[in-house]
Design a protein around this motif. Structure first.
Motif, PDB file in Angstrom:
ATOM      1  N   ILE A  59       4.072   0.545  -8.820  1.00 58.32           N
ATOM      2  CA  ILE A  59       3.377  -0.722  -8.569  1.00 58.32           C
ATOM      3  C   ILE A  59       2.901  -0.690  -7.120  1.00 58.32           C
ATOM      4  N   ILE A  60       1.597  -0.799  -6.922  1.00 57.75           N
ATOM      5  CA  ILE A  60       0.997  -0.625  -5.597  1.00 57.75           C
ATOM      6  C   ILE A  60       0.518  -1.976  -5.061  1.00 57.75           C
ATOM      7  N   THR A  61       0.902  -2.288  -3.837  1.00 57.14           N
ATOM      8  CA  THR A  61       0.396  -3.466  -3.122  1.00 57.14           C
ATOM      9  C   THR A  61      -0.387  -2.966  -1.910  1.00 57.14           C
ATOM     10  N   GLU A  62      -1.703  -3.106  -1.975  1.00 63.84           N
ATOM     11  CA  GLU A  62      -2.564  -2.513  -0.939  1.00 63.84           C
ATOM     12  C   GLU A  62      -2.848  -3.505   0.192  1.00 63.84           C
ATOM     13  N   GLU A 101      -2.479  -2.134  12.622  1.00 64.94           N
ATOM     14  CA  GLU A 101      -1.767  -1.351  11.608  1.00 64.94           C
ATOM     15  C   GLU A 101      -1.687  -2.114  10.296  1.00 64.94           C
ATOM     16  N   PHE A 102      -1.890  -1.402   9.207  1.00 62.71           N
ATOM     17  CA  PHE A 102      -1.662  -1.963   7.872  1.00 62.71           C
ATOM     18  C   PHE A 102      -1.091  -0.855   6.995  1.00 62.71           C
ATOM     19  N   ARG A 103      -0.614  -1.259   5.823  1.00 58.52           N
ATOM     20  CA  ARG A 103       0.044  -0.289   4.956  1.00 58.52           C
ATOM     21  C   ARG A 103      -0.260  -0.551   3.487  1.00 58.52           C
ATOM     22  N   THR A 104       0.062   0.467   2.666  1.00 59.11           N
ATOM     23  CA  THR A 104       0.033   0.336   1.213  1.00 59.11           C
ATOM     24  C   THR A 104       1.463   0.537   0.710  1.00 59.11           C
TER      25      THR A 104
END
Length: 409
Positions: free
Chosen positions: A99-102, A300-303
């Protein structure tokens, strides 16, 4: 009284042989002896090989490789996508659902978990410090419009938007076609013996083309995932949808008195988390990891990935044994000593169970003093000592004594 204690202390006891001509006792004695001898020969020496020195401090190394191509969420997945960690260690995971939260940024946003629904800010204040939220609860209640209407949700501070792990995603069922290659080497330091799980007679072509089977190919190091699930009686969809832990045990039991080629591995498989399979709180296996990026301005951000996986634990156990004089002598002496248990049992039967127990006690236990010996020798010089004329039974201990004052010698 003190003098009697001193005289009783300085005594000497010796065994006396009494031949009892009884079918019952004789048969019991031989059966007990036969049972003890059979136990030591069959179990102690043949099965347990107690004549050997044992080395249980096995040293082991395990390397693994997974092969296969699958499709998940309309994306083709190869080994680099679904195996974690990638180093090929003895513990590895095959991810079957992700399950990916982008595009998560550090900000404030509403929590999506229904456990944090609210009406007023007071409802959120009681959740402050909760470890089950996706971020730090700020104490504010936000009105959020969803497909089912407007609901109140507590605000969090952290990586936003918050993860929603209730979405329905089909697992990667192609894992059933994957193969696992296991390379295992072991060493028994006591005997300085090293072995590997490839047979010396197997060629490179045979290793590449074979697949493990407990009967037709028990030493092949390549395992189909479908076969492993079959051996552990697992349902493919449930396992890939929720995850789980599978144990692959490599057992080495080596008799080094034989040729070293007979030192071979034996594989077995089990579901390690079976006790938790029906637990509503924590069944299956999953973990999270993130990939981090930066925007052009340096933000900065992440997946975030929540992965459901089949975790494989490759465990190595075993021991090696070789003939040694010391344990052999110890167990042989123990065997001869244990044969005497038959005599103890027969004595208990004779002294307590059969008719004529009093007569047997009188024959078995006799007390001899110096005065009796001297009196007997004076009466019959050069003859053997005879105790019959002065026998007196003692009913408290079962012994007999000779009283020269009561019977003439």
């Amino acid at each position: 009284m003190v003098w009697g204690f001193v005289t009783d202390f300085f005594t000497y006891e010796t065994t006396k042989s009494v031949v009892v001509k009884s079918w019952t006792v004789g048969i019991i004695n031989r059966i007990v002896q036969l049972f003890i001898i059979s136990y030591f020969v069959g179990w102690v020496f043949i099965h347990e090989k107690s004549y050997q020195s044992k080395d249980t401090g096995i040293e082991s190394s395990v390397m693994t490789k997974v092969k296969g191509i699958g499709i998940h969420s309309n994306q083709v997945m190869d080994v680099a996508d679904y195996v974690f960690p990638q180093q090929g260690a003895g513990i590895f995971c095959i991810m079957t659902k992700v399950i990916i939260t982008e595009n998560q940024f550090q900000a404030t946003c509403p929590e999506v978990d229904k456990d944090f629904n609210c009406i007023t800010d007071d409802d959120c204040n009681k959740y402050k410090g909760s470890i089950f939220s996706s971020g730090k609860i700020t104490g504010f209640c936000l009105n959020v419009t969803t497909s089912s209407g407007t609901v109140g949700q507590c605000q969090i501070e952290g990586w936003c938007p918050a993860e929603n792990d209730t979405v329905k995603i089909d697992p990667m069922l192609d894992v059933n076609k994957f193969t696992i290659f296991i390379k295992n080497s072991v060493r028994f330091p006591l005997f300085n013996v090293t072995r590997g799980n490839f047979l010396s007679t197997m060629t490179k072509a045979e290793i590449k083309s074979c697949h493990y089977h407990p009967e037709t190919s028990p030493y092949c190091p390549i395992f189909r995932v479908s076969d492993v699930l079959k051996y552990t009686d697992q349902d493919l969809f449930n396992l890939t949808n929720k995850g789980g832990e599978i144990g692959i045990n490599i057992e080495w039991k080596c008799n080094l008195d034989l040729d070293i080629d007979y030192c071979r591995p034996k594989y077995s498989f089990t579901r390690l988390d079976a006790p938790f399979a029906k637990n509503a709180l924590s069944n299956g296996y999953n973990f999270r990891f993130a990939k981090y990026y930066k925007t052009e301005n340096g933000t900065e951000f992440r997946t975030l990935h929540k992965a459901f996986a089949i975790r494989f634990d490759v465990m190595v156990t075993g021991n090696a044994g070789k003939f040694d004089t010391v344990p052999t002598l110890i167990n042989v002496v123990a065997a001869f000593t244990s044969v005497g248990l038959g005599t103890v049992l027969c004595d208990m039967i004779l002294l307590n169970c059969l008719k004529g127990a009093a007569q047997y006690k009188a024959k078995k236990f006799e007390e001899v003093s110096d005065a009796q010996i001297e009196a007997s020798l004076a009466q019959s010089p050069g003859s053997q000592l005879s105790l019959r004329p002065g026998i007196k039974s003692s009913y408290d201990s079962g012994a007999i004594s000779l009283a020269t004052s009561e019977q003439p010698i």
